[in-house]
Design a protein around this motif. Structure first.
Motif, PDB file in Angstrom:
ATOM      1  N   GLN A   1       0.836  -1.190   0.000  1.00 22.79           N
ATOM      2  CA  GLN A   1       0.000   0.000   0.000  1.00 22.79           C
ATOM      3  C   GLN A   1       0.876   1.246   0.000  1.00 22.79           C
ATOM      4  OE1 GLN A   1      -2.379   0.817   3.453  1.00 22.79           O
ATOM      5  NE2 GLN A   1      -0.755   0.350   4.914  1.00 22.79           N
ATOM      6  N   LEU A   2       0.300   2.341  -0.469  1.00 26.47           N
ATOM      7  CA  LEU A   2       0.976   3.634  -0.449  1.00 26.47           C
ATOM      8  C   LEU A   2       0.326   4.505   0.621  1.00 26.47           C
ATOM      9  CD1 LEU A   2       1.358   4.459  -4.264  1.00 26.47           C
ATOM     10  CD2 LEU A   2       2.986   3.311  -2.729  1.00 26.47           C
ATOM     11  N   THR A   3       1.126   5.044   1.519  1.00 33.20           N
ATOM     12  CA  THR A   3       0.637   5.911   2.578  1.00 33.20           C
ATOM     13  C   THR A   3       1.372   7.241   2.522  1.00 33.20           C
ATOM     14  OG1 THR A   3       2.249   4.964   4.132  1.00 33.20           O
ATOM     15  CG2 THR A   3       0.048   3.983   4.084  1.00 33.20           C
ATOM     16  N   VAL A   4       0.787   8.226   3.187  1.00 35.76           N
ATOM     17  CA  VAL A   4       1.386   9.562   3.241  1.00 35.76           C
ATOM     18  C   VAL A   4       1.939   9.788   4.639  1.00 35.76           C
ATOM     19  CG1 VAL A   4       0.999  12.022   2.918  1.00 35.76           C
ATOM     20  CG2 VAL A   4      -0.259  10.361   1.516  1.00 35.76           C
ATOM     21  N   VAL A   5       3.245  10.006   4.732  1.00 35.85           N
ATOM     22  CA  VAL A   5       3.912  10.261   6.011  1.00 35.85           C
ATOM     23  C   VAL A   5       4.655  11.587   5.903  1.00 35.85           C
ATOM     24  CG1 VAL A   5       5.568   9.405   7.699  1.00 35.85           C
ATOM     25  CG2 VAL A   5       4.163   7.776   6.396  1.00 35.85           C
ATOM     26  N   ASN A   6       4.204  12.562   6.670  1.00 37.70           N
ATOM     27  CA  ASN A   6       4.793  13.909   6.633  1.00 37.70           C
ATOM     28  C   ASN A   6       4.784  14.497   5.220  1.00 37.70           C
ATOM     29  OD1 ASN A   6       5.401  13.802   9.428  1.00 37.70           O
ATOM     30  ND2 ASN A   6       7.338  12.748   9.013  1.00 37.70           N
ATOM     31  N   GLY A   7       3.696  14.264   4.530  1.00 40.87           N
ATOM     32  CA  GLY A   7       3.536  14.821   3.191  1.00 40.87           C
ATOM     33  C   GLY A   7       4.203  14.031   2.088  1.00 40.87           C
ATOM     34  N   LYS A   8       4.942  12.988   2.427  1.00 37.56           N
ATOM     35  CA  LYS A   8       5.641  12.188   1.427  1.00 37.56           C
ATOM     36  C   LYS A   8       4.984  10.815   1.279  1.00 37.56           C
ATOM     37  CE  LYS A   8      10.156  14.382   2.214  1.00 37.56           C
ATOM     38  NZ  LYS A   8      11.590  14.148   2.534  1.00 37.56           N
TER      39      LYS A   8
ATOM     40  N   HIS B   1      -0.205  10.037  -5.671  1.00 42.08           N
ATOM     41  CA  HIS B   1      -0.198  10.557  -4.309  1.00 42.08           C
ATOM     42  C   HIS B   1      -1.608  10.344  -3.754  1.00 42.08           C
ATOM     43  CE1 HIS B   1       0.169  13.129  -0.842  1.00 42.08           C
ATOM     44  NE2 HIS B   1       1.428  13.438  -1.151  1.00 42.08           N
ATOM     45  N   PRO B   2      -1.762   9.545  -2.696  1.00 39.97           N
ATOM     46  CA  PRO B   2      -3.106   9.243  -2.193  1.00 39.97           C
ATOM     47  C   PRO B   2      -3.928  10.483  -1.860  1.00 39.97           C
ATOM     48  CG  PRO B   2      -1.513   7.742  -1.223  1.00 39.97           C
ATOM     49  CD  PRO B   2      -0.722   8.766  -1.982  1.00 39.97           C
ATOM     50  N   ASP B   3      -3.325  11.524  -1.303  1.00 36.74           N
ATOM     51  CA  ASP B   3      -4.088  12.731  -0.981  1.00 36.74           C
ATOM     52  C   ASP B   3      -4.623  13.416  -2.229  1.00 36.74           C
ATOM     53  OD1 ASP B   3      -3.685  12.324   1.686  1.00 36.74           O
ATOM     54  OD2 ASP B   3      -2.089  13.822   1.912  1.00 36.74           O
ATOM     55  N   VAL B   4      -3.837  13.401  -3.297  1.00 37.36           N
ATOM     56  CA  VAL B   4      -4.283  13.991  -4.559  1.00 37.36           C
ATOM     57  C   VAL B   4      -5.472  13.211  -5.118  1.00 37.36           C
ATOM     58  CG1 VAL B   4      -3.614  14.505  -6.940  1.00 37.36           C
ATOM     59  CG2 VAL B   4      -2.000  14.922  -5.066  1.00 37.36           C
TER      60      VAL B   4
END
Length: 305
Positions: free
Chosen positions: A83-90, A149-152
């Protein structure tokens, strides 16, 4: 909502659509609303990602991290291995959320067709980008093949939902919606728990027992249909309408006649008692059951309703 008299009589769904208020932390679309979103997003580059989450319940990071090598089109399965996660914006790649999350997800034929079409589009993008194409091996990528990017992706989903005129939900709520769709389709809770790869069946039951009102109504109708009836409601003579909550009527004891002591008084007592037994009060369906204490053979008391 409760303080504003203009909103007080509006349905929850109306308030939800007109304002930024969320009636509950977890909100899902109805099947009709989901269909409207999928129709609206059909030509979007990430349509297949939204379709996969909506019907098979993947988490956002699992969908973004899915690789073509994880897909077995012949067997109709997708292995959730990363899985892809976002850690400190990365964006970081890692293992699935829990040990039970690392499992196979069964895919329906429509989802497999969607993924095949998506693969053909991705190959067209690869040819168009040429040497600039980044071969990340992911099923869902940016235009140049690099990982998402998951947030995008979440923000893109929110824009599509708004453009479709639907109440706002999170991308993760599509996963909850997949569970409720499976529940509404009549699937067993254990099957739904396996699809979501929850660590326990109790977690699934607590989340999704009563999400869609259609499920509750269908369960009520199914329960009522189990009881065979010889007479229909048309045979019900109830001029007083439906029963309502009312004080309980005192039970009327029926006791054996006392031995006659002779004289006019005793005769009157016997006559009153006889009238009471021969002319019972007319009862309606709104009255509670009448309980009477009678003396049977041998002097034993029998409770009759």
């Amino acid at each position: 909502m409760r303080a504003d008299p203009e909103l007080r009589h509006l349905k929850t769904i109306t308030v939800w659509a007109r304002t930024d208020l969320r009636p509950s932390p977890v909100m899902v679309w109805t099947p009709a609303q989901l269909g409207a979103f999928l129709d609206h997003a059909l030509t979007d580059r990430l349509y297949a990602l939204f379709h996969l989450i909506a019907f098979r319940g993947l988490r956002r990071g699992e969908a973004c991290g899915a690789r073509w090598t994880d897909l077995d089109a012949d067997e109709g399965t997708l292995a959730v291995a990363t899985q892809l996660t976002v850690v400190n914006g990365k964006v970081e790649e890692g293992d699935p959320k829990t040990e039970s999350s690392d499992s196979l997800v069964a895919l329906d034929t429509a989802t497999l067709d969607v993924l095949r079409i998506h693969h053909a589009r991705q190959l067209a993008d690869k040819l168009r980008w040429g040497p600039a194409w980044q071969d990340s091996g992911r099923i869902f990528t940016k235009e140049d093949g690099s990982r998402l990017h998951p947030d995008v992706v979440s923000k893109h989903f929110e824009r599509l939902s708004f453009a479709a005129g639907l109440p706002p939900i999170r991308l993760h709520d599509l996963r909850h919606g997949a569970a409720t769709l499976s529940l509404a389709a009549g699937n067993d809770m254990k099957i739904i728990s396996a699809m979501l790869r929850h660590s326990s069946l109790a977690m699934t039951s607590d989340l999704y027992t009563a999400v869609l009102p259609e499920v509750a109504h269908a369960a009520a109708e199914a329960s009522a249909a189990l009881v065979p009836r010889a007479a229909g409601l048309r045979n019900l003579s109830a001029p007083r309408g439906l029963p309502s909550v009312s004080p309980a009527h005192p039970s009327i004891p029926i006791v054996p006649s006392a031995p006659s002591t002779g004289g006019e008084a005793g005769g009157q007592r016997r006559a009153q008692h006889s009238d009471h037994r021969s002319q019972p009060r007319q009862r309606g369906i709104g009255d509670p059951p009448m309980t009477a204490l009678c003396t049977g053979p041998g002097g034993h008391a029998n409770l009759e309703a």
